[in-house]
Design an enzyme around this catalytic site. Structure first.
Site, PDB file in Angstrom:
ATOM      1  N   LYS A   3      68.081 -28.949 -12.521  1.00 32.77           N
ATOM      2  CA  LYS A   3      67.130 -28.292 -11.614  1.00 32.77           C
ATOM      3  C   LYS A   3      67.508 -28.737 -10.202  1.00 32.77           C
ATOM      4  O   LYS A   3      67.116 -29.809  -9.749  1.00 32.77           O
ATOM      5  CB  LYS A   3      65.706 -28.735 -11.968  1.00 32.77           C
ATOM      6  CG  LYS A   3      64.617 -27.748 -11.599  1.00 32.77           C
ATOM      7  CD  LYS A   3      64.525 -27.393 -10.132  1.00 32.77           C
ATOM      8  CE  LYS A   3      63.813 -28.435  -9.307  1.00 32.77           C
ATOM      9  NZ  LYS A   3      63.825 -28.075  -7.842  1.00 32.77           N
ATOM     10  N   GLU A  32      67.597 -42.367  -8.290  1.00 31.41           N
ATOM     11  CA  GLU A  32      68.398 -42.608  -7.077  1.00 31.41           C
ATOM     12  C   GLU A  32      67.555 -42.155  -5.901  1.00 31.41           C
ATOM     13  O   GLU A  32      67.442 -40.966  -5.627  1.00 31.41           O
ATOM     14  CB  GLU A  32      69.710 -41.810  -7.141  1.00 31.41           C
ATOM     15  CG  GLU A  32      70.656 -42.246  -8.226  1.00 31.41           C
ATOM     16  CD  GLU A  32      71.317 -43.590  -7.962  1.00 31.41           C
ATOM     17  OE1 GLU A  32      71.035 -44.211  -6.903  1.00 31.41           O
ATOM     18  OE2 GLU A  32      72.100 -44.024  -8.804  1.00 31.41           O
ATOM     19  N   CYS A  37      71.529 -40.679   1.792  1.00 29.44           N
ATOM     20  CA  CYS A  37      70.653 -41.777   1.382  1.00 29.44           C
ATOM     21  C   CYS A  37      71.274 -43.124   1.690  1.00 29.44           C
ATOM     22  O   CYS A  37      70.579 -44.095   1.921  1.00 29.44           O
ATOM     23  CB  CYS A  37      70.342 -41.663  -0.092  1.00 29.44           C
ATOM     24  SG  CYS A  37      71.831 -41.502  -1.079  1.00 29.44           S
ATOM     25  N   GLU A  50      62.794 -44.233   6.308  1.00 28.61           N
ATOM     26  CA  GLU A  50      64.060 -43.531   6.129  1.00 28.61           C
ATOM     27  C   GLU A  50      64.055 -42.331   7.075  1.00 28.61           C
ATOM     28  O   GLU A  50      63.203 -41.453   6.946  1.00 28.61           O
ATOM     29  CB  GLU A  50      64.204 -43.052   4.690  1.00 28.61           C
ATOM     30  CG  GLU A  50      65.537 -42.406   4.442  1.00 28.61           C
ATOM     31  CD  GLU A  50      65.678 -41.882   3.025  1.00 28.61           C
ATOM     32  OE1 GLU A  50      66.756 -41.999   2.459  1.00 28.61           O
ATOM     33  OE2 GLU A  50      64.687 -41.345   2.485  1.00 28.61           O
TER      34      GLU A  50
HETATM   35  P1  NAD Z   1      62.411 -34.535  -3.123  1.00 23.92           P
HETATM   36  O1  NAD Z   1      61.982 -35.710  -3.918  1.00 23.92           O
HETATM   37  O2  NAD Z   1      61.406 -33.788  -2.364  1.00 23.92           O
HETATM   38  O3  NAD Z   1      63.118 -33.451  -4.041  1.00 23.92           O
HETATM   39  C1  NAD Z   1      64.214 -33.798  -4.884  1.00 23.92           C
HETATM   40  C2  NAD Z   1      64.199 -32.876  -6.078  1.00 23.92           C
HETATM   41  O4  NAD Z   1      63.012 -33.121  -6.830  1.00 23.92           O
HETATM   42  C3  NAD Z   1      64.192 -31.388  -5.739  1.00 23.92           C
HETATM   43  O5  NAD Z   1      64.943 -30.679  -6.704  1.00 23.92           O
HETATM   44  C4  NAD Z   1      62.712 -31.039  -5.859  1.00 23.92           C
HETATM   45  O6  NAD Z   1      62.487 -29.676  -6.129  1.00 23.92           O
HETATM   46  C5  NAD Z   1      62.314 -31.913  -7.028  1.00 23.92           C
HETATM   47  N1  NAD Z   1      60.891 -32.221  -7.089  1.00 23.92           N
HETATM   48  C6  NAD Z   1      60.003 -32.311  -6.067  1.00 23.92           C
HETATM   49  N2  NAD Z   1      58.763 -32.573  -6.542  1.00 23.92           N
HETATM   50  C7  NAD Z   1      58.864 -32.647  -7.892  1.00 23.92           C
HETATM   51  C8  NAD Z   1      57.957 -32.891  -8.944  1.00 23.92           C
HETATM   52  N3  NAD Z   1      56.661 -33.102  -8.705  1.00 23.92           N
HETATM   53  N4  NAD Z   1      58.422 -32.928 -10.211  1.00 23.92           N
HETATM   54  C9  NAD Z   1      59.726 -32.731 -10.474  1.00 23.92           C
HETATM   55  N5  NAD Z   1      60.644 -32.468  -9.518  1.00 23.92           N
HETATM   56  C10 NAD Z   1      60.226 -32.438  -8.237  1.00 23.92           C
HETATM   57  O7  NAD Z   1      63.577 -35.070  -2.189  1.00 23.92           O
HETATM   58  P2  NAD Z   1      64.390 -34.241  -1.104  1.00 23.92           P
HETATM   59  O8  NAD Z   1      63.536 -34.152   0.108  1.00 23.92           O
HETATM   60  O9  NAD Z   1      64.920 -32.989  -1.719  1.00 23.92           O
HETATM   61  O10 NAD Z   1      65.640 -35.193  -0.847  1.00 23.92           O
HETATM   62  C11 NAD Z   1      65.672 -36.176   0.143  1.00 23.92           C
HETATM   63  C12 NAD Z   1      65.484 -37.535  -0.482  1.00 23.92           C
HETATM   64  O11 NAD Z   1      66.485 -37.758  -1.466  1.00 23.92           O
HETATM   65  C13 NAD Z   1      65.646 -38.640   0.513  1.00 23.92           C
HETATM   66  O12 NAD Z   1      64.602 -39.564   0.390  1.00 23.92           O
HETATM   67  C14 NAD Z   1      66.963 -39.288   0.123  1.00 23.92           C
HETATM   68  O13 NAD Z   1      67.092 -40.627   0.434  1.00 23.92           O
HETATM   69  C15 NAD Z   1      67.011 -39.068  -1.327  1.00 23.92           C
HETATM   70  N6  NAD Z   1      68.384 -39.129  -1.801  1.00 23.92           N
HETATM   71  C16 NAD Z   1      68.783 -40.192  -2.589  1.00 23.92           C
HETATM   72  C17 NAD Z   1      70.103 -40.296  -2.990  1.00 23.92           C
HETATM   73  C18 NAD Z   1      70.593 -41.434  -3.831  1.00 23.92           C
HETATM   74  O14 NAD Z   1      71.595 -41.292  -4.488  1.00 23.92           O
HETATM   75  N7  NAD Z   1      69.935 -42.578  -3.848  1.00 23.92           N
HETATM   76  C19 NAD Z   1      71.002 -39.322  -2.624  1.00 23.92           C
HETATM   77  C20 NAD Z   1      70.561 -38.274  -1.840  1.00 23.92           C
HETATM   78  C21 NAD Z   1      69.231 -38.181  -1.445  1.00 23.92           C
END
Ligand code: NAD
Length: 471
Positions: free
Chosen positions: A174, A249, A283, A375
């Site tokens: 997803k 992650e 990240c 962040e």
């Molecule tokens: P997000 O948590 O909003 O969304 C990530 C994913 O989760 C998306 O596919 C989203 O649709 C899904 N999602 C959102 N709410 C959900 C729910 N209630 N249930 C299931 N799935 C859900 O994050 P974002 O804004 O898309 O990404 C940015 C964040 O990702 C930043 O905090 C960044 O640090 C982190 N990130 C971490 C890494 C790592 O490897 N540690 C890498 C890249 C990004």
């Protein structure tokens, strides 16, 4: 004309059960982009059923056979990198060098795990003396759910998919609703490359509609999540309730520690990379600069000079979502000191229409300020001076996160001493490489579980012991 992207289920495109699609945006121009299927529980149900049907056949193949298919997927990514990069650019505005890097990394994950599973995907014999034959084997979980964010969409999908598939799992992915097209195209390429139908399915849609349904589906036996701390916390609760393992992650606020005896050219270049690479939407960006007092102002001057040379649309792209753009501007507005450079959007011209933020440096920031602790996920550096090694260590660890750190010092022993005391999943000393081979993951609020490297292979397998009495 707007292109509509359907889900990819059981080796073919599938229209959304609800009959609706979600709009996307080209953040470089703010013009409307493609539409992606708005998935929900019914679509997730179809995808999990397809994965469930496919998983036994895929798991029964030898590691060598699965590795051959993974190599063909890597070939397909390389051959069609142009399409993948275009799809990614249209919804992220990324610059060519960044797109190329991510396409190459994506292929590299499949190559690496294609080989690694053959060499290390097996268990071992446990000697128990004559009369017994005891051994362990790694078995796949079955259906794995992979939920990924918008900042490095294809790369993060491949990082989880390659080891999961190598170990014989079937996957329902997803991707972020803002950046789904490249993951959908990857699944199409994988099917063409010989991955059996149903082994890799992609359902698009929002987190609450599609992501939550995937995490809650009883057929999903393992989860991998990359994204924000808030969603990670929610999914940890869901996974805990269902007693399924989850890799998280999450975010970071990673330090880059510069001692006076460091190779300052290297340290300055690393700081500039933290701003420019994906416009800081990484990240692992080491965008919290801790600089020894005696060279603090010199390093800041050099960083500011270099950052001011970065060209929007060439060296760095826009922020990827409207929400992220608003969040970064809000953090900048609340900064306790004036910026040494940047500090907001472009006032006029084409970059003012897109979601571009000027590369920004805040010097001598109060470590308690929100801009120093949260962040940022944008092209923004903060600097904080330190007096000695003990203070540098305390400041490096003064964060809720623990994803990455970088240390620059002419004294390698000191660099390694700090590396061992900084509480983060990976620490690079003097620009040490962090690659497909190096395990990646967080301490503290940056999450748990590991992606990349040999470690990730075992995240996607459960260990079984078989013991036979030979009578
Ligand atoms: P997000 O948590 O909003 O969304 C990530 C994913 O989760 C998306 O596919 C989203 O649709 C899904 N999602 C959102 N709410 C959900 C729910 N209630 N249930 C299931 N799935 C859900 O994050 P974002 O804004 O898309 O990404 C940015 C964040 O990702 C930043 O905090 C960044 O640090 C982190 N990130 C971490 C890494 C790592 O490897 N540690 C890498 C890249 C990004």
């Amino acid at each position: 004309m707007t292109t509509r992207h359907d889900h990819w289920i059981d080796g073919r495109p599938e229209a959304p059960a609800g009959g609706t699609w979600l709009a996307t945006l080209d953040p470089a121009t703010r013009l409307p982009g493609d539409e992606v299927a708005a998935g929900g529980p019914a679509d997730i149900g179809r995808a999990v059923a397809a994965a469930e049907r496919a998983r036994h056949g895929w798991a029964a193949r030898s590691p060598a056979e699965r590795g051959t298919v993974l190599h063909r997927i890597a070939d397909a990514i390389e051959a069609d990198a142009g399409t993948l990069m275009r799809l990614e650019r249209e919804c992220t505005g990324k610059v060519p060098a960044q797109l190329r890097l991510e396409a190459d990394m994506s292929a590299a994950y499949f190559r690496y795990y294609a080989g690694v599973v053959r060499a290390a995907g097996h268990g071992r014999v446990i000697e128990q003396g004559a009369g017994a034959h005891t051994y362990t084997r790694y078995e796949p979980y079955g259906v794995v759910g992979v939920i990924t964010p918008w900042n490095l969409p294809l790369n993060q999908a491949c990082r989880a998919l390659a080891p999961a598939l190598a170990m014989g799992n079937a996957v329902v992915a997803k991707p972020s609703e803002f950046t789904s097209a490249s993951t959908l195209h990857l699944a199409r390429l994988a099917t063409r490359a010989g991955l059996p139908d149903g082994v890799l399915n992609v359902v698009t849609g929002t987190g609450p509609d599609a992501g939550a349904a995937l995490a809650a589906h009883p057929g999903v036996r393992r989860l991998s999540f990359t994204g924000s701390v808030a969603t990670g916390r929610y999914l940890a609760g869901v996974a805990g309730g269902r007693l399924v393992p989850v890799t998280l992650e999450l975010g970071g606020r990673s330090p880059l520690v510069v001692f006076a005896d460091a190779d300052l050219d290297g340290a300055v270049a690393a700081a500039v990379t933290a701003v420019a690479a994906n416009s800081g939407q990484v990240c692992s960006a080491t965008a919290r600069l801790l600089i020894e007092e005696s060279v603090h102002d010199e390093v800041v001057d050099r960083v500011v000079t270099a950052v001011e040379k970065l060209r929007p649309g060439v060296d760095f792209g826009p922020l990827i979502t409207e929400a992220q753009y608003a969040q970064v501007l809000d953090l900048l507005a609340g900064a306790p000191v004036p910026p040494a450079t940047g500090g907001g959007p472009y006032p006029r011209g084409p970059k003012a229409r897109g979601l571009f933020v000027r590369p920004t440096v805040y010097a001598r920031v109060d470590p308690r300020a929100r801009i120093a602790r949260a962040e940022v996920f944008g092209p923004v550096l903060v600097t904080l001076p330190f007096r000695d090694e003990a203070e540098a260590l305390a400041m490096a660890n003064d964060t809720d996160y623990g994803l990455v750190a970088a240390v620059w010092s002419g004294d390698l022993a000191r660099g390694l001493r700090l590396a061992e005391r900084i509480e983060a999943g990976q620490v690079a000393v003097n620009g040490g490489p962090l690659t497909v081979e190096t395990p990646f993951g967080g301490y503290r609020h940056s999450g748990y579980g590991r992606e990349k490297g040999l470690a990730a292979l075992y995240e996607y397998a459960q260990l079984k012991t078989v013991s036979a009495s030979l009578g």
